[in-house]
Enzyme design. Structure first.
Site, PDB file in Angstrom:
ATOM      1  N   GLU A 130       0.842  -1.205   0.000  1.00 10.00           N
ATOM      2  CA  GLU A 130       0.000   0.000   0.000  1.00 10.00           C
ATOM      3  C   GLU A 130       0.874   1.250   0.000  1.00 10.00           C
ATOM      4  O   GLU A 130       1.995   1.234   0.522  1.00 10.00           O
ATOM      5  CB  GLU A 130      -0.894  -0.019   1.249  1.00 10.00           C
ATOM      6  CG  GLU A 130      -1.799   1.209   1.351  1.00 10.00           C
ATOM      7  CD  GLU A 130      -2.912   1.053   2.381  1.00 10.00           C
ATOM      8  OE1 GLU A 130      -2.858   0.115   3.193  1.00 10.00           O
ATOM      9  OE2 GLU A 130      -3.830   1.897   2.362  1.00 10.00           O
TER      10      GLU A 130
ATOM     11  N   ASN B 239     -12.095  -1.364  -1.279  1.00  8.43           N
ATOM     12  CA  ASN B 239     -11.426  -1.959  -0.118  1.00  8.43           C
ATOM     13  C   ASN B 239     -12.145  -1.494   1.156  1.00  8.43           C
ATOM     14  O   ASN B 239     -12.462  -0.303   1.289  1.00  8.43           O
ATOM     15  CB  ASN B 239      -9.970  -1.477  -0.062  1.00  8.43           C
ATOM     16  CG  ASN B 239      -9.289  -1.797   1.263  1.00  8.43           C
ATOM     17  OD1 ASN B 239      -8.894  -2.925   1.500  1.00  8.43           O
ATOM     18  ND2 ASN B 239      -9.163  -0.800   2.145  1.00  8.43           N
ATOM     19  N   GLU B 240     -12.432  -2.407   2.039  1.00 10.36           N
ATOM     20  CA  GLU B 240     -13.064  -2.072   3.328  1.00 10.36           C
ATOM     21  C   GLU B 240     -14.159  -1.022   3.128  1.00 10.36           C
ATOM     22  O   GLU B 240     -14.129   0.074   3.704  1.00 10.36           O
ATOM     23  CB  GLU B 240     -12.008  -1.609   4.349  1.00 10.36           C
ATOM     24  CG  GLU B 240     -11.011  -2.718   4.652  1.00 10.36           C
ATOM     25  CD  GLU B 240     -10.178  -2.533   5.916  1.00 10.36           C
ATOM     26  OE1 GLU B 240     -10.199  -1.447   6.507  1.00 10.36           O
ATOM     27  OE2 GLU B 240      -9.508  -3.514   6.298  1.00 10.36           O
TER      28      GLU B 240
ATOM     29  N   TYR C 231      -7.077  -8.899  11.096  1.00 15.16           N
ATOM     30  CA  TYR C 231      -5.829  -8.560  11.799  1.00 15.16           C
ATOM     31  C   TYR C 231      -5.875  -9.123  13.209  1.00 15.16           C
ATOM     32  O   TYR C 231      -6.927  -9.164  13.839  1.00 15.16           O
ATOM     33  CB  TYR C 231      -5.647  -7.040  11.862  1.00 15.16           C
ATOM     34  CG  TYR C 231      -5.238  -6.443  10.527  1.00 15.16           C
ATOM     35  CD1 TYR C 231      -3.921  -6.538  10.094  1.00 15.16           C
ATOM     36  CD2 TYR C 231      -6.160  -5.810   9.708  1.00 15.16           C
ATOM     37  CE1 TYR C 231      -3.526  -6.000   8.874  1.00 15.16           C
ATOM     38  CE2 TYR C 231      -5.779  -5.270   8.488  1.00 15.16           C
ATOM     39  CZ  TYR C 231      -4.460  -5.375   8.075  1.00 15.16           C
ATOM     40  OH  TYR C 231      -4.069  -4.854   6.868  1.00 15.16           O
TER      41      TYR C 231
ATOM     42  N   GLU D 192      -6.046  -9.232   3.575  1.00  9.27           N
ATOM     43  CA  GLU D 192      -5.221  -8.523   4.564  1.00  9.27           C
ATOM     44  C   GLU D 192      -5.259  -9.351   5.834  1.00  9.27           C
ATOM     45  O   GLU D 192      -6.340  -9.598   6.380  1.00  9.27           O
ATOM     46  CB  GLU D 192      -5.745  -7.111   4.833  1.00  9.27           C
ATOM     47  CG  GLU D 192      -5.547  -6.162   3.663  1.00  9.27           C
ATOM     48  CD  GLU D 192      -5.911  -4.709   3.982  1.00  9.27           C
ATOM     49  OE1 GLU D 192      -5.817  -4.300   5.157  1.00  9.27           O
ATOM     50  OE2 GLU D 192      -6.298  -4.000   3.038  1.00  9.27           O
TER      51      GLU D 192
ATOM     52  N   GLN E  66       2.052  -6.095   5.547  1.00  6.26           N
ATOM     53  CA  GLN E  66       2.216  -5.811   4.149  1.00  6.26           C
ATOM     54  C   GLN E  66       3.612  -6.257   3.731  1.00  6.26           C
ATOM     55  O   GLN E  66       4.388  -6.691   4.568  1.00  6.26           O
ATOM     56  CB  GLN E  66       2.028  -4.333   3.888  1.00  6.26           C
ATOM     57  CG  GLN E  66       0.613  -3.838   4.270  1.00  6.26           C
ATOM     58  CD  GLN E  66       0.301  -2.436   3.774  1.00  6.26           C
ATOM     59  OE1 GLN E  66       1.090  -1.812   3.086  1.00  6.26           O
ATOM     60  NE2 GLN E  66      -0.859  -1.931   4.146  1.00  6.26           N
TER      61      GLN E  66
HETATM   62  O1  AHR Z   1      -3.000  -2.443   6.157  1.00  5.77           O
HETATM   63  C1  AHR Z   1      -3.303  -1.221   6.775  1.00  5.77           C
HETATM   64  C2  AHR Z   1      -4.762  -0.863   6.645  1.00  5.77           C
HETATM   65  O2  AHR Z   1      -5.544  -1.808   7.310  1.00  5.77           O
HETATM   66  C3  AHR Z   1      -5.339  -0.866   5.249  1.00  5.77           C
HETATM   67  O3  AHR Z   1      -5.130   0.332   4.598  1.00  5.77           O
HETATM   68  C4  AHR Z   1      -6.785  -1.102   5.475  1.00  5.77           C
HETATM   69  O4  AHR Z   1      -7.390  -1.803   4.407  1.00  5.77           O
HETATM   70  C5  AHR Z   1      -6.839  -1.867   6.773  1.00  5.77           C
HETATM   71  O5  AHR Z   1      -7.717  -1.330   7.669  1.00  5.77           O
END
Ligand code: AHR
Length: 530
Positions: free
Chosen positions: A58, A205-206, A274, A325, A376
């Protein structure tokens, strides 16, 4: 139901075994626990798609600018502007697919600003990640070039939040139409007469957050609209990825998918997961590490349950489930971010163990997944490479890089079930059973090899593991391990090789393998089988 193999038995078996790397003293210290599993090599879960080991880059902090991209005039050694060390390390690792340009950044990115002569590209404020100014010198052509250099397939995330269906449609035509249209000819004039043939296109995205704050039905409606214009240009059919939830949110998936009834379904559907902690990367206690590891069974549960939800709409499983992600997201000290860039996070032995838990899950759930992208690739969150800031000359391979390396032999093999103690105790042999965060094992096979990965996530406990083989006989084998007794150990710019893969002794008999897993370790055993 544990086996106890004593220190003497284990050592004898090891001495008789077909292979052995010479071990440092202490490797055969008596384990404080034992673990038994059966590898069902005559059974099948599914293909371990190389795409499970994909990555994400990113425009954030020093991931792209100053990390992967230093520019052709940089004093840092580079290949056409790409940091040479990063290119070399990524080629060696093998990056099946690379997702770009975000993340949140994707929904405020306008691709036309990143093409044409670099000096004429507009400077833009990155509103999501600190309002710093980007010069757009890294755009579509640079990203494709990077992918070609490292052998990755490109995955574009298109802008839904602040973009339009027209913008996405034109980006696809610009990339994929061979010649003769204004957009294809513009691409050629910009130096790329050959179409890029980009297959993977994320539709935002999101969307529930930084991608436009949609409700699930609104996001589904956007997918309907955008996908109407995302057509085949040239010979490349775009594979469209719909935006799923953060975590295991059934309400989002139902709301999104319900709206799609009677229209084009996504080819892929992405969830993000995450694994957070309020501890800084270098300050984990064993308890904090265990709390973080404890979240991984929920990641597995999310994969199982989101897959089941999708199956309700698509019983033939044509929609591929993406986890595009994932990774650990620790509390990142301000000093690190000020020095090296936003979300710059050190990767430690604990992070590598977390990576191993995730990669084992992907093997176990191979039939349910299509692609997984760790967040990432460089300098951001659980990255495989770290550089010392945008101007920094150093580039280190993190512990997470080595965890991925240990799993590379699984790629394109067939995942097979591993029945472990906890399953046996629970009497649960269903592949959908979610393992607790104990020793974690996964396996895959080809006709001639059986690959077994083992993770010991316990900070204070060495574990002796015995795996019985069913449906295959081992001729010989070899093992490699990533381990440091300090769970906060990491590869620094001064000591880039502190935590690296080492050979490991494994005791191999035709019907079993035995290996000692020290506390906080990731190991892979490769057996030649008949
Ligand atoms: O990876 C960091 C951020 O986490 C990304 O920009 C977003 O998609 C997610 O919330």
């Amino acid at each position: 139901m544990t086996t106890g193999f004593t220190r003497r038995q284990f050592t004898r078996a090891g001495a008789a075994a077909s292979l052995a790397a010479v071990l440092p003293q202490g490797v055969f210290a008596a384990p404080t626990a034992n673990h038994k599993a059966t590898i069902r090599a005559d059974d099948t879960i599914g293909l371990v798609r190389p795409e499970f080991h994909s990555h994400f880059a990113e425009h954030l902090g020093s991931c792209v600018y100053g990390g992967l991209w230093v520019g052709p005039k940089s004093p840092i050694e580079n290949v056409e502007g790409f940091r040479k060390a990063a290119v070399d390390y990524l080629k060696e690792l093998g990056v099946p697919v690379l997702r770009w340009p975000g993340g949140c950044y994707a929904d405020d990115y306008h691709w036309r600003e990143g093409i044409g002569p670099a000096a004429r590209r507009p400077k833009r404020v990155n509103i999501h990640w600190g309002n710093y100014v980007e010069d757009n010198s890294f755009g579509t052509h640079e990203f494709i070039r990077l992918c070609r250099l490292i052998g990755a397939e490109p995955y574009f995330a298109a802008n839904v939040g602040s973009g339009s269906p027209e913008e996405m449609r034109d980006w696809i035509e610009y990339c994929n139409f061979p010649s003769g249209s204004a957009l294809a000819d513009e691409r050629a004039a910009n130096g790329s007469p050959e179409p890029f043939r980009v297959k993977y296109w994320g539709v935002g995205n999101e969307l529930w957050g930084c991608g436009g704050n949609f409700r699930p039905d609104g996001a589904g409606a956007e997918f309907r609209r955008f996908s109407s214009y995302a057509r085949v240009f040239g010979d490349t059919k775009p594979y469209l990825i719909g935006c799923g939830p953060g975590g295991n949110d059934a309400r989002w998936t139902r709301g999104f998918m319900d709206v799609l009834t009677g229209s084009r379904l996504p080819d892929g559907y992405s969830i993000h997961y995450y694994v957070n902690s309020d501890h800084a990367p270098l300050e984990f206690t064993p308890e904090a590490a265990m709390a973080q590891m404890n979240v991984f069974p929920r990641v597995e549960q999310a994969i199982i349950e989101q897959r089941a939800l999708l199956d309700g709409y698509d019983p033939g499983r044509r929609i591929g489930l993406f986890l595009d992600e994932w990774g650990v997201w620790d509390r990142i000290p301000k000093a690190d971010q000020d020095r090296y860039g936003a979300l710059w996070q050190q990767s430690t032995m604990r992070s590598a163990v977390a990576a191993g838990l995730g990669l084992n899950i992907f093997n176990r759930q191979a039939d349910k997944l299509y692609m997984c992208n760790i967040a990432q690739i460089a300098n951001v969150l659980q990255s495989v490479l770290l550089t010392d800031g945008p101007e920094g000359k150093n580039c280190v391979r993190t512990t997470t890089y080595y965890a991925f390396m240990l799993f590379k032999p699984h790629r394109a093999k067939t995942a097979v079930p591993v029945a472990e103690d906890a399953r046996m105790l629970a009497g649960n042999f269903s592949p959908d059973f979610v393992m607790p965060p104990d020793v974690s094992i996964s396996a895959s096979r080809s006709d001639s090899e059986l690959v077994v990965s083992l993770v010991n996530p316990r900070a204070g406990e060495d574990v002796g593991v015995e795996c019985m083989l069913r449906g295959a006989r081992a001729k010989q084998g070899r093992a490699q391990i990533l381990h440091d007794s300090d769970l906060n150990a990491y590869n620094s710019f001064d000591h880039p090789d502190r935590v690296v893969i080492q050979p490991r002794e494994v005791a191999v008999e035709p019907d079993r393998l035995r290996i000692m897993l020290p506390a906080m370790s990731v190991a892979t055993v490769t057996l030649d089988i008949e």
